[in-house]
Design an enzyme around this catalytic site. Structure first.
Site, mmCIF file in Angstrom:
data_model
loop_
_atom_site.group_PDB
_atom_site.id
_atom_site.type_symbol
_atom_site.label_atom_id
_atom_site.label_comp_id
_atom_site.label_asym_id
_atom_site.label_seq_id
_atom_site.Cartn_x
_atom_site.Cartn_y
_atom_site.Cartn_z
ATOM 1 N N LYS A 159 1.163 -1.302 0.164
ATOM 2 C CA LYS A 159 -0.490 -0.059 0.291
ATOM 3 C C LYS A 159 0.454 0.914 0.019
ATOM 4 O O LYS A 159 0.463 2.058 -1.018
ATOM 5 C CB LYS A 159 -0.880 0.171 1.355
ATOM 6 C CG LYS A 159 -1.250 1.511 1.315
ATOM 7 C CD LYS A 159 -2.189 1.134 3.279
ATOM 8 C CE LYS A 159 -2.858 2.743 3.236
ATOM 9 N NZ LYS A 159 -1.849 3.823 4.163
ATOM 10 N N ARG A 162 -4.543 10.759 2.659
ATOM 11 C CA ARG A 162 -3.222 11.058 3.358
ATOM 12 C C ARG A 162 -2.214 10.593 1.849
ATOM 13 O O ARG A 162 -1.625 11.977 1.939
ATOM 14 C CB ARG A 162 -2.772 9.960 4.140
ATOM 15 C CG ARG A 162 -1.051 10.181 4.645
ATOM 16 C CD ARG A 162 -1.021 12.335 5.659
ATOM 17 N NE ARG A 162 -0.058 12.280 6.707
ATOM 18 C CZ ARG A 162 0.366 13.273 6.714
ATOM 19 N NH1 ARG A 162 -0.794 13.943 7.099
ATOM 20 N NH2 ARG A 162 1.485 13.533 6.822
ATOM 21 N N ASP A 218 -5.234 8.323 9.020
ATOM 22 C CA ASP A 218 -5.702 7.243 9.988
ATOM 23 C C ASP A 218 -5.204 8.742 10.908
ATOM 24 O O ASP A 218 -4.948 9.983 10.863
ATOM 25 C CB ASP A 218 -4.865 6.745 10.539
ATOM 26 C CG ASP A 218 -4.127 5.645 9.669
ATOM 27 O OD1 ASP A 218 -5.518 5.514 9.430
ATOM 28 O OD2 ASP A 218 -3.814 4.923 9.127
ATOM 29 N N ASP A 226 3.708 0.584 11.816
ATOM 30 C CA ASP A 226 2.506 0.881 11.393
ATOM 31 C C ASP A 226 2.318 -1.118 12.061
ATOM 32 O O ASP A 226 1.324 -1.563 11.774
ATOM 33 C CB ASP A 226 2.685 0.311 9.879
ATOM 34 C CG ASP A 226 2.105 1.794 9.115
ATOM 35 O OD1 ASP A 226 1.655 2.690 9.654
ATOM 36 O OD2 ASP A 226 2.343 1.831 7.972
#
EC number: 2.5.1.7
Length: 434
Positions: free
Chosen positions: A22, A97, A121, A319
């Site tokens: 991603k 983002r 987020d 993450d």
């Protein structure tokens, strides 16, 4: 709003293939704006954030052709700069983002870029100063409309410069590199991020005709060129998803093989989960996790408590701290999780405490987890996914728990994980989308 109904306590078994990365995709897709020639990109993940960025590029005037389920051809030969003035662009830019990374390519090729403050987020402050201060050093003029939270950047021509970044920002480094490849002269970026995503971007740009040296280090030198041409590029597998699957296998006592992992690009991710007690074997480019009913946390040489914290690459990516935290709840031993970068990322632990986990939230950045060695299983509850990574951590917790859990707001999980319910159900999970 969609939800997952999860019946926990099942052991999973089988092969699972990670999606394309991603975080790499968000950079690579923006780079297509640097050339009018076709750029073919494969292993593109079918997730909400990536699909929204592709939609933004299409509305901006990029011709997009999907030639296979995971492959697209992009051609940015007819960009509509007037689209930057529309309310639809503002809405799209604020939704994700990654939209901020169109600024560097647009500035380099067209001399102007606009961008609303991007979304993403809700994990704490995520400043953009690194991006825009660097653009100014390259010769851009920068204005910020505070009431509208809108950025406007223009230039009469970018010129290479030396810069020492105030933080090793991944998106900041990517944005600056994409601006510098078409700038006049030489740009030197010190304290550059050197994550595999950035390395992939630099290698792709070099294939397009850029002149970037120092790839893989924190010191990048970019000799500007007049134009770039088309290329083909394939995404790495998503390291965050690979780490999530390792944690899932360990916590549910499952036998899983994660296929085609590009293991040399994973950094400390496998070692971190090994220190949490999860056994694994490297079989070629696959990671095999055997079934194990118990896993014990390592300690330091002097016997002190293990501290798992995030660092810039090649340290552990932030993450995966949410997943590491969940895994620790059922380990034998105690772990301190230290989230240094984002002050709101640990606030999901209240749901884990409600499930029966023994966690002390020391402050916004640190949590102490007293592992229960699978003696007191978590129990199913209803909860809400606050962000992508906490969402998948809660899903892992629910899959290991006794009974039924409901996870609301799973659109957050969909932003980063492709068909996660379908892929996990295929190896024995019980997840129903409601």
């Amino acid at each position: 709003m969609a939800s997952f109904e999860v019946i926990g306590g099942n052991k999973l078994k089988g092969d699972i293939y990670p999606q394309g990365a991603k975080n790499e995709a968000l950079q690579i897709l923006c780079a297509v704006l640097l050339t009018p020639e076709p750029v073919t990109i494969s292993n593109v993940p079918d997730i909400r954030d990536v699909n929204k960025l592709i939609e933004l590029l299409r509305d901006l005037g990029v011709a997009v052709e999907q030639t296979a389920p995971d492959t697209y051809v992009f051609r940015a030969d007819n960009i509509n700069l007037d689209y930057l003035e529309t309310a639809q662009f503002v809405e799209q830019g604020r939704a994700i983002r990654g939209s901020v990374m169109i600024v560097g390519p647009m500035l380099a090729r067209f001399g102007q870029a606009k961008m609303p403050k991007p979304g993403g987020d809700k994990i704490g402050r995520r400043r953009l100063d690194t991006h825009f201060l660097a653009f100014e050093k390259l010769g851009a003029r920068f204005e910020y409309d505070s009431p509208e939270s809108f950025f406007n950047v223009t230039t009469d021509g970018l010129k290479g410069a030396y810069m020492l970044l105030d933080e090793a920002s991944v998106t900041g480094t990517a944005n600056i590199v994409m601006a510098a490849v078409l700038a006049e002269g030489i740009t030197t970026i010190y304290n550059a991020a050197c994550e595999p995503y950035v390395q992939q971007l630099c290698r792709m740009l070099n294939r397009m005709g850029a002149k970037i040296t120092g790839v893989g280090s924190n010191l990048l030198t970019i000799e500007g060129v007049e134009k770039l041409h088309g290329t083909e590029h394939s995404m790495l597998p998503d390291m965050i998803e690979i780490g999530s699957f390792i944690g899932l296998a360990g916590m549910t006592g499952s036998e899983i093989t994660i296929k085609n992992c590009k293991i040399p690009e994973l950094g400390l991710i496998p070692e971190t989960f090994q220190r949490l007690g999860i056994k694994m074997e490297f079989r070629g480019d696959d990671i095999y996790i055997p079934e194990q009913d118990h896993y014990e946390v390592d300690t330091y040489i002097d016997g002190s408590i293990l501290n798992v914290s995030d660092h810039t690459w090649p340290g552990l990516t932030p993450d995966l701290l949410s997943v590491a935290l969940v895994v620790a709840t059922q380990a034998k031993g105690t772990v301190l999780i230290h989230q240094k970068m984002f002050e709101s990322r640990l606030f999901f632990v209240d749901k884990l405490i409600d499930m029966g986990a023994q966690i002390i939230l020391c402050d916004p950045h640190r949590a102490t987890i007293i592992g229960q060695n699978n003696q007191v299983p978590l129990r199913g509850i209803r909860m809400t996914s606050p962000d992508i990574r906490a969402g998948v951590a809660l899903l892992i917790a629910a899959l290991s728990a006794e009974g039924r859990s409901i996870i609301d707001n799973v659109e957050q999980i969909d932003r980063g994980y492709q068909n996660i319910d379908g892929r996990l159900n295929a190896i024995g999970a019980q997840i129903r989308r409601i």
